[in-house]
Scaffold this motif. Sequence first.
Motif, PDB file in Angstrom:
ATOM      1  N   THR A   1       2.904   8.067  14.787  1.00  0.00           N
ATOM      2  CA  THR A   1       1.548   7.308  14.852  1.00  0.00           C
ATOM      3  C   THR A   1       1.817   6.484  16.236  1.00  0.00           C
ATOM      4  O   THR A   1       0.819   6.637  17.117  1.00  0.00           O
ATOM      5  N   THR A   2       2.864   5.694  16.241  1.00  0.00           N
ATOM      6  CA  THR A   2       3.125   4.828  17.531  1.00  0.00           C
ATOM      7  C   THR A   2       3.259   5.614  18.708  1.00  0.00           C
ATOM      8  O   THR A   2       2.680   5.152  20.051  1.00  0.00           O
ATOM      9  N   TYR A   3       4.010   6.890  18.763  1.00  0.00           N
ATOM     10  CA  TYR A   3       4.171   7.365  20.136  1.00  0.00           C
ATOM     11  C   TYR A   3       3.057   8.784  20.238  1.00  0.00           C
ATOM     12  O   TYR A   3       3.042   9.600  20.836  1.00  0.00           O
ATOM     13  N   HIS A   4       1.812   8.774  19.532  1.00  0.00           N
ATOM     14  CA  HIS A   4       1.121  10.014  19.378  1.00  0.00           C
ATOM     15  C   HIS A   4       1.736  11.511  19.328  1.00  0.00           C
ATOM     16  O   HIS A   4       1.419  12.127  20.059  1.00  0.00           O
ATOM     17  N   ILE A   5       2.561  11.507  18.331  1.00  0.00           N
ATOM     18  CA  ILE A   5       3.133  12.757  18.111  1.00  0.00           C
ATOM     19  C   ILE A   5       2.733  13.197  16.849  1.00  0.00           C
ATOM     20  O   ILE A   5       2.700  12.577  15.845  1.00  0.00           O
ATOM     21  N   PRO A   6       2.079  14.509  16.585  1.00  0.00           N
ATOM     22  CA  PRO A   6       1.764  15.175  15.344  1.00  0.00           C
ATOM     23  C   PRO A   6       2.873  15.052  14.413  1.00  0.00           C
ATOM     24  O   PRO A   6       4.226  15.536  14.645  1.00  0.00           O
ATOM     25  N   THR A   7       2.806  14.746  13.416  1.00  0.00           N
ATOM     26  CA  THR A   7       3.718  14.634  12.131  1.00  0.00           C
ATOM     27  C   THR A   7       4.275  16.115  11.962  1.00  0.00           C
ATOM     28  O   THR A   7       5.624  16.185  11.746  1.00  0.00           O
ATOM     29  N   THR A   8       3.555  16.869  12.001  1.00  0.00           N
ATOM     30  CA  THR A   8       3.933  18.517  11.858  1.00  0.00           C
ATOM     31  C   THR A   8       5.072  18.892  12.873  1.00  0.00           C
ATOM     32  O   THR A   8       5.909  19.501  12.508  1.00  0.00           O
ATOM     33  N   ARG A   9       4.597  18.344  14.089  1.00  0.00           N
ATOM     34  CA  ARG A   9       5.652  18.725  15.003  1.00  0.00           C
ATOM     35  C   ARG A   9       6.865  17.991  15.091  1.00  0.00           C
ATOM     36  O   ARG A   9       7.998  18.702  15.421  1.00  0.00           O
ATOM     37  N   LEU A  10       7.117  16.674  14.750  1.00  0.00           N
ATOM     38  CA  LEU A  10       8.298  16.078  14.273  1.00  0.00           C
ATOM     39  C   LEU A  10       8.911  16.911  13.281  1.00  0.00           C
ATOM     40  O   LEU A  10      10.120  17.207  13.295  1.00  0.00           O
ATOM     41  N   SER A  11       8.255  17.267  12.245  1.00  0.00           N
ATOM     42  CA  SER A  11       8.924  17.732  11.087  1.00  0.00           C
ATOM     43  C   SER A  11       9.420  19.434  11.574  1.00  0.00           C
ATOM     44  O   SER A  11      10.592  19.796  11.279  1.00  0.00           O
TER      45      SER A  11
ATOM     46  N   ILE B   1      12.816  18.645  13.331  1.00  0.00           N
ATOM     47  CA  ILE B   1      13.829  18.182  12.395  1.00  0.00           C
ATOM     48  C   ILE B   1      14.493  19.494  11.662  1.00  0.00           C
ATOM     49  O   ILE B   1      15.583  19.512  11.655  1.00  0.00           O
ATOM     50  N   HIS B   2      13.497  20.440  11.464  1.00  0.00           N
ATOM     51  CA  HIS B   2      13.932  21.673  10.482  1.00  0.00           C
ATOM     52  C   HIS B   2      14.045  22.823  11.389  1.00  0.00           C
ATOM     53  O   HIS B   2      14.658  23.850  10.690  1.00  0.00           O
ATOM     54  N   GLY B   3      13.784  22.858  12.889  1.00  0.00           N
ATOM     55  CA  GLY B   3      14.012  23.967  13.665  1.00  0.00           C
ATOM     56  C   GLY B   3      13.029  25.218  13.188  1.00  0.00           C
ATOM     57  O   GLY B   3      13.438  26.358  13.615  1.00  0.00           O
ATOM     58  N   THR B   4      11.914  24.679  12.611  1.00  0.00           N
ATOM     59  CA  THR B   4      11.040  25.784  12.345  1.00  0.00           C
ATOM     60  C   THR B   4      10.136  26.327  13.513  1.00  0.00           C
ATOM     61  O   THR B   4       9.322  27.394  13.522  1.00  0.00           O
ATOM     62  N   ARG B   5       9.968  25.401  14.383  1.00  0.00           N
ATOM     63  CA  ARG B   5       9.318  25.769  15.656  1.00  0.00           C
ATOM     64  C   ARG B   5       9.884  24.870  17.032  1.00  0.00           C
ATOM     65  O   ARG B   5      10.498  23.855  16.776  1.00  0.00           O
ATOM     66  N   ARG B   6       9.845  25.873  18.178  1.00  0.00           N
ATOM     67  CA  ARG B   6      10.434  25.058  19.208  1.00  0.00           C
ATOM     68  C   ARG B   6       9.709  23.559  19.582  1.00  0.00           C
ATOM     69  O   ARG B   6      10.308  22.543  19.935  1.00  0.00           O
ATOM     70  N   ALA B   7       8.489  23.430  19.815  1.00  0.00           N
ATOM     71  CA  ALA B   7       7.718  22.345  20.203  1.00  0.00           C
ATOM     72  C   ALA B   7       8.340  21.756  21.378  1.00  0.00           C
ATOM     73  O   ALA B   7       8.615  20.605  21.396  1.00  0.00           O
ATOM     74  N   THR B   8       8.588  22.542  22.332  1.00  0.00           N
ATOM     75  CA  THR B   8       9.357  21.963  23.548  1.00  0.00           C
ATOM     76  C   THR B   8       8.609  20.752  24.006  1.00  0.00           C
ATOM     77  O   THR B   8       9.567  19.731  24.415  1.00  0.00           O
ATOM     78  N   ARG B   9       7.607  20.593  24.218  1.00  0.00           N
ATOM     79  CA  ARG B   9       6.776  19.516  24.803  1.00  0.00           C
ATOM     80  C   ARG B   9       7.284  18.161  23.979  1.00  0.00           C
ATOM     81  O   ARG B   9       7.640  17.210  24.714  1.00  0.00           O
ATOM     82  N   TYR B  10       7.118  18.425  22.648  1.00  0.00           N
ATOM     83  CA  TYR B  10       7.548  17.383  21.964  1.00  0.00           C
ATOM     84  C   TYR B  10       8.996  16.767  21.785  1.00  0.00           C
ATOM     85  O   TYR B  10       9.312  15.864  21.788  1.00  0.00           O
ATOM     86  N   ARG B  11       9.775  17.835  22.016  1.00  0.00           N
ATOM     87  CA  ARG B  11      11.261  17.864  21.917  1.00  0.00           C
ATOM     88  C   ARG B  11      11.697  16.884  23.005  1.00  0.00           C
ATOM     89  O   ARG B  11      12.387  16.127  22.752  1.00  0.00           O
ATOM     90  N   LYS B  12      11.172  17.112  24.250  1.00  0.00           N
ATOM     91  CA  LYS B  12      11.543  16.550  25.207  1.00  0.00           C
ATOM     92  C   LYS B  12      11.038  14.868  25.095  1.00  0.00           C
ATOM     93  O   LYS B  12      11.829  14.078  25.372  1.00  0.00           O
ATOM     94  N   GLN B  13       9.936  14.685  24.675  1.00  0.00           N
ATOM     95  CA  GLN B  13       9.446  13.279  24.519  1.00  0.00           C
ATOM     96  C   GLN B  13      10.243  12.806  23.285  1.00  0.00           C
ATOM     97  O   GLN B  13      10.422  11.616  23.688  1.00  0.00           O
ATOM     98  N   VAL B  14      10.447  13.315  22.327  1.00  0.00           N
ATOM     99  CA  VAL B  14      11.232  12.656  21.002  1.00  0.00           C
ATOM    100  C   VAL B  14      12.571  12.372  21.654  1.00  0.00           C
ATOM    101  O   VAL B  14      12.919  11.291  21.473  1.00  0.00           O
TER     102      VAL B  14
END
Length: 64
Positions: free
Chosen positions: A30-40, A43-56
């Motif tokens: 919520t604080t950093y405007h990242i979808p909770t599904t992307r963080l999940s 964490i679990h490696g189910t999707r690359r989510a490259t943009r959010y990986r770099k941000q996190v």
Amino acid sequence: MNRRNAVTPFGWEIKQKLVEKRMDQKTFCTTYHIPTTRLSNLIHGTRRATRYRKQVSELLGIEE
């Protein structure tokens, strides 16, 4: 029965950094405007989510 995906090494680093910051996943997202599904996904490696990986990585100070 539901089968959960294992947490990746990168996912454990995320979890560890969030504990150090005393922040839960939902608050972090919520604080950093990242979808909770992307963080999940990260964490679990189910999707690359490259943009959010770099941000996190940058926000938590984790090496990719």
